[in-house]
Structures are given as structure tokens and as C-alpha cells.
Design an enzyme around this catalytic site. Structure first.
Site, PDB file in Angstrom:
ATOM      1  N   GLY A 169      23.147  34.867  25.827  1.00  0.00           N
ATOM      2  CA  GLY A 169      23.948  35.833  25.084  1.00  0.00           C
ATOM      3  C   GLY A 169      24.613  36.806  26.038  1.00  0.00           C
ATOM      4  O   GLY A 169      24.815  36.515  27.225  1.00  0.00           O
ATOM      5  N   GLY A 170      24.926  37.979  25.519  1.00  0.00           N
ATOM      6  CA  GLY A 170      25.589  38.987  26.334  1.00  0.00           C
ATOM      7  C   GLY A 170      24.779  39.372  27.561  1.00  0.00           C
ATOM      8  O   GLY A 170      25.327  39.890  28.541  1.00  0.00           O
ATOM      9  N   GLY A 403      51.558  28.030  53.343  1.00  0.00           N
ATOM     10  CA  GLY A 403      51.030  29.321  52.890  1.00  0.00           C
ATOM     11  C   GLY A 403      49.580  29.492  53.300  1.00  0.00           C
ATOM     12  O   GLY A 403      49.112  30.615  53.521  1.00  0.00           O
ATOM     13  N   ALA A 404      48.869  28.373  53.421  1.00  0.00           N
ATOM     14  CA  ALA A 404      47.453  28.458  53.775  1.00  0.00           C
ATOM     15  C   ALA A 404      47.279  29.041  55.181  1.00  0.00           C
ATOM     16  O   ALA A 404      46.272  29.688  55.471  1.00  0.00           O
ATOM     17  CB  ALA A 404      46.808  27.084  53.664  1.00  0.00           C
TER      18      ALA A 404
END
Ligand code: HXC
Length: 513
Positions: A169-170, A403-404
Site C-alpha cells: 500500500g502507501g 550526445g552520449a
């Protein structure tokens, strides 16, 4: 006084047994240790100082007043790991399933507030059925109080979550905000909604383990940073992790002794990269040769085209970020980018120098990556390196394409020492792709297009597939014999111990999430 001491002793003794012998037995039968047994293994012997052992829950709902246990299902206090202090809480599943009551949450928050004031890491041992159902909103509020402190403590002190049972859950969001999550195979699981709810909502049949077990989170979701066969292995690994970390953001990681006299060129490093640039090799072989002791890898089965982890080089604790040419040729994809970005930001937050080993053909192409946001996620890694002000060293081993090249801690994004092996290839793209674009016409009009392609390829390789153009421009500080890599790294790390760099003042940055 003697009577009073006897009574005190009796009370304290009773608190040590949590939910009682039957529940402890049931815990052991599941292959799990108790909250206190775990502390014994994690902390230096005899170092644990408990607080709030006398705390009880205050609820009268559903007959809870008849189930009162000293400490109320969580053991909190301070201890030491290799002589250094930590704050610690350990949820006790034998008391109402370790569920979180308002009192229980107050204990955890008190501990976290103290840890922030003192400036020491918090380690949470999670083993809980979640919000104590009988306490309703008091318990939900307790979780929110913890989430808030997890967030405020982020980047101030290291926070480690050891998930040793249910975390559902949370409740999952407390570990999720912390810096590292370790899980145990077969006995720990994390999910927002369990298999029954999944079945109702999506009609999927899935087991606890498949949905949110350790292996799922280590390889599919990336939620778990490391997983282990059993609790003992996990707790010992948590001790090891702590050895690389400082106490807080103002502190530096402890250095260990390193005998510089033993430092010699490592000839084997010359033999790892194959002559054929398209052949893979295992970057771990390079890492193992340049570090002092064992490599403490993080996320070893997630985004494994990038390797991240802690090590020591010349006694300095460092974070290593390395492309892995043996997996997808070391390309940067979404998972690798997110994994790398998170690791770089952790190291930067806690003054751990970064050592980057680069062999990357670029970002992963394709609709799957584009539609799932490689632009947004790749930007995280770029952002993290740009923003980092810790000592930053890069060694380009082979490919640094596109870009790497920029992203992987290039000189342009404030790399302090950028070194390259003679095998380095720094270019906008790989030879074939580049030649097919820039000589498209020339090749198609040639009498023998194949021959022309080969001629142009050789020309391109000669011109760009080397580190010297970048070195001429000062983008690479030195081209080095691979054998002296460790020597060069140590001298750079020594020099950078007094490095100071700053980012402009702001409320906070806006990393592309
Ligand atoms: C109160 C709880 C409890 C809970 C377990 N117990 N979870 N008591 N609140 N949340 C109690 C059980 O009643 C039982 O008490 C004892 O703990 C052991 O539980 P068992 O079910 O016998 O153990 P096991 O078979 O191992 O199953 C463990 C379990 C299951 C899978 C965790 O107990 C379970 O599903 N619990 C509920 C989980 C859940 O949905 N929690 C709420 C999540 S939502 P006795 O007296 O019989 O020994 C949430 C919201 C947080 O947490 C929101 C934050 C924003």
C-alpha cells in the site's frame, strides 16, 4: 531502589519478546528473523541504545486496548556500524503484523528528527502489514508524517531501507523516497496493491512474488537496488554499504589506508579492449583492476548496459559509473539513464567523487525508447552530471559517440579530469552511420559503391576514431597508457580532495522527471 530496579528489569525483559514466543516462532518458520535479531546482526556488538521502549499505542478501537505491547511494534534507537553512529528503526512483525500505529509513527519521526539534528544516517528495517487498520486516519497521518520527514531528510543524511517482509500500500512510499532499498528473495515484497486487488481491477492472476518480490523489483521495476538470498547476507551488505557513505551532506566519506608504495602500472589493462571496435568486452574486468577492494555494485540486474556502484581507489570512496559494452554495446537507454542519474545525484549529495569509465555508442534508437521518453529520461543523466559539483573524473576507454559523449561527464559539463586511452574514439557517430550520411551522394554515384564506402570508412576512422582531436582542443586533458589508469586516478582524486565548486543560488532545480 532494589525493588524498583527489579521492576524496571522485568518491564524491559518483557519488551524484548515483542508479540510473544508463538509469534516469534511463526516469524522464524517463515525464514525471517525478529526485529531485534536483525539489529544484532546489523550493528556493532553491544552498540544498540534503544529509545521509546515504553511507548504503547493509545487506541481503543476493535478491542485494541487488550493487545498492548511495550514499544508497540517498532524498535527504535541508535547504534554503530564500524564504530560510526546510525539511527535505526526495526518494525516488529510479531506485534500486530508490524502495522503502523500513531504511536509507532511518532517513534519513527522522533528518531528521524534526532538523526537530522545530529547529522547521522537513518536505516529503516521494514516488515509490516502497513497502516494499522483499527487506527484509521491516525495511522494514515502517521505515514504522511514519515513521508514528510523522509523528504526533508533527503540529501541531508543518507537514508537506507531494508525491506525484510511485507511493505504494501502507501507504505511503500517511505522506502521509495529513501536513497537505497535492499530486499530479500522469497520473504520480502512491495506493491501498491496486492494480488487480490490486481485480480479484481485488471483481471490478472499474479503471485505475491511475481507482482512485488525481490527479483521483480531488482530486474523489472528497478525499485530494489540490491537483493539477497537471505537476511544475514542483506544485513552484512548494508554494513558494507555504510562504509562508503559519509554521515551527512557536510561530511566526507571515510578514507581507508592505501599504501602508495604498492602502486605499479597494471599491464593487464592493456589487454582488455579488443582490437575490433565492434567486439564486446566486460567493463567489470577494468573496474576490478583499478579498485582497491571489492566493487559494491548497485542495481546489478537493472539497466545493466550501465554499471554503477561504490568502490575505493587509492583509499578514496568513489562512485563508479561505467558503460557496459557487453550488454547492448553499452548504449544508453531509459533504464540505464534513470539508474545512472539517481546514482550520480546520490554521490553528489553526499560528497562522493565520481569516476566515469566510458564506452558508449550513443542513445538507444527506436519507437519503444522514443515513445517512452528517452529524451526526458536521458536528460536526467545529463542533468545529474551537469549539476554535480563533487570531484568528477572520466576515462574514455573506447567509444564516446554523439550526445552520449557530452552526457558522460565530458569536460563541457564540468568534468575535472578527462582522460582517454589510445583506443578512444570520439565522434558525432560511429563510422558507418556517419559515412553513409555525409558521403551518400558520392558513394551512390561511384563506379564501385562498395569500394567507395570502404575508402570513406577508412578515411573517417583515421580522422575521427581516436582521442587526439579532442585532446588538441583541451576537451581531453591527457591520453594515457591504460596501464597507468589507477595511478592517474589516484593522483587526480588526491588533488581534488580540496575541490570547491558551486551552482547558482535557487530554491531548487527542476530536474526533468
Ligand atoms: C492491523 C494487521 C495488519 C494491519 C496484519 N495485521 N496487517 N493488523 N493492521 N494492517 C495483523 C493480523 O491481523 C495478524 O494479527 C498479524 O498482524 C499477522 O498477520 P497475518 O495476516 O496472520 O500474517 P501473514 O499471513 O504473514 O500475512 C501478512 C500480510 C497480511 C500479507 C501483511 O496480514 C495482510 O494482508 N495485511 C494487510 C495488509 C494491508 O492491506 N495493509 C494496509 C495497506 S494500505 P493476529 O492477531 O491474528 O496475529 C496502507 C496504507 C498506507 O498501509 C497509506 C499511507 C499513505
Amino acid at each position: 531502589m532494589e525493588d524498583k530496579l527489579k521492576k524496571l528489569n522485568e518491564i524491559k525483559q518483557s519488551a524484548l519478546f515483542g508479540g510473544g514466543a508463538d509469534k516469534i516462532d511463526a516469524q522464524h518458520k517463515k525464514g525471517k528473523l525478529t526485529a531485534r535479531e536483525r539489529l544484532d546482526l546489523l550493528l556493532d556488538e553491544g552498540s544498540f541504545e534503544e529509545i521509546d521502549m515504553f511507548v504503547k499505542h493509545q487506541s481503543h478501537n476493535y478491542g485494541l486496548q487488550n493487545t498492548v505491547t511495550l514499544g508497540d511494534g517498532v524498535v527504535t534507537g541508535f547504534g554503530k556500524i564500524e564504530g560510526r553512529p546510525v539511527a535505526i528503526f526495526s518494525q516488529d512483525f510479531t506485534v500486530l503484523g508490524g502495522s503502523l500505529s500513531a504511536s509507532n509513527a511518532k517513534k519513527i519521526c522522533k528518531l528521524m528528527n534526532m538523526a537530522m539534528k545530529i547529522g547521522i544516517p537513518v536505516i529503516g528495517l521494514n516488515d509490516s502489514g502497513g497502516a494499522r487498520i483499527q487506527e484509521g486516519v491516525d495511522s494514515l497521518g502517521g505515514y504522511a508524517d514519515i513521508f514528510l520527514l523522509n523528504t526533508l531528510a533527503s540529501g541531508v543524511i543518507p537514508q537506507i531501507s531494508l525491506v525484510l517482509g511485507p511493505c504494501a500500500g502507501g507504505a511503500v512510499y517511505s522506502p521509495a523516497i529513501t536513497d537505497f532499498i535492499f530486499m530479500v528473495k522469497n520473504t520480502s515484497y512491495m506493491f501498491v496493491t496486492g494480488p487480490n486487488v490486481v485480480k479484481t481491477v485488471t483481471h490478472e492472476d499474479v503471485s505475491f512474488d511475481e507482482l512485488g518480490g525481490a527479483e521483480t523489483h531488482a530486474s523489472k521495476s528497478g525499485v530494489a537496488h540490491s537483493i539477497f538470498d537471505n537476511e544475514v547476507e542483506l544485513l552484512l551488505a548494508a554494513r558494507k554499504l555504510m562504509s562508503f557513505l559519509p554521515m551527512n551532506y557536510l561530511d566526507k566519506p571515510a578514507t581507508s589506508n592505501f599504501d602508495l608504495e604498492t602502486l605499479k602500472p597494471i599491464i593487464k589493462l592493456r589487454e582488455i579492449v579488443p582490437n575490433d571496435p565492434n567486439k564486446p568486452y566486460d567493463m567489470r574486468n577494468i573496474i576490478e583492476l583499478i579498485i582497491d577492494e571489492d566493487f559494491f555494485e548497485i542495481h546489478s540486474s537493472y539497466g545493466d548496459n550501465l554499471i554503477v556502484g561504490f568502490a575505493r581507489i587509492g583509499g578514496h570512496a568513489v562512485g563508479i559509473v561505467a558503460n557496459q559494452p557487453s550488454v547492448l554495446a553499452g548504449v544508453l537507454d531509459i533504464n540505464a539513464s534513470v539508474k545512472g542519474a539517481r546514482f550520480v545525484r546520490f554521490c553528489d549529495a553526499f560528497n562522493i567523487p565520481l569516476v566515469v569509465l566510458e564506452d558508449v555508442p550513443g542513445f538507444m534508437p527506436g519507437t519503444d525508447q522514443e515513445w517512452n521518453g528517452i529524451i526526458r529520461h536521458g536528460a536526467k543523466l545529463l542533468f545529474a552530471f551537469c549539476e554535480a559539483t563533487v570531484p568528477k573524473i572520466t576515462v574514455i576507454i573506447r567509444k564516446a559517440y554523439g550526445g552520449a559523449y557530452d552526457v558522460m561527464n565530458s569536460k563541457h559539463v564540468r568534468g575535472d579530469f578527462n582522460l582517454a586511452w589510445p583506443s578512444a574514439e570520439i565522434a558525432v557517430m560511429g563510422p558507418k552511420g556517419a559515412v553513409e550520411i555525409i558521403f551518400k551522394k558520392e558513394i551512390s554515384l561511384a563506379e564501385d559503391p562498395e569500394k567507395k564506402l570502404t575508402e570513406k570508412l577508412n578515411e573517417y576512422v583515421e580522422k575521427f576514431a581516436n582521442p587526439y582531436i579532442a585532446a588538441e582542443k583541451g576537451f581531453i586533458d591527457d591520453v594515457i597508457d591504460p596501464a597507468v589508469t589507477k595511478i592517474k586516478l589516484i593522483s587526480a582524486l588526491n588533488l581534488l580532495t580540496t575541490k570547491v565548486d558551486k551552482n547558482p543560488k535557487k530554491k531548487h532545480s527542476n530536474i526533468p522527471l
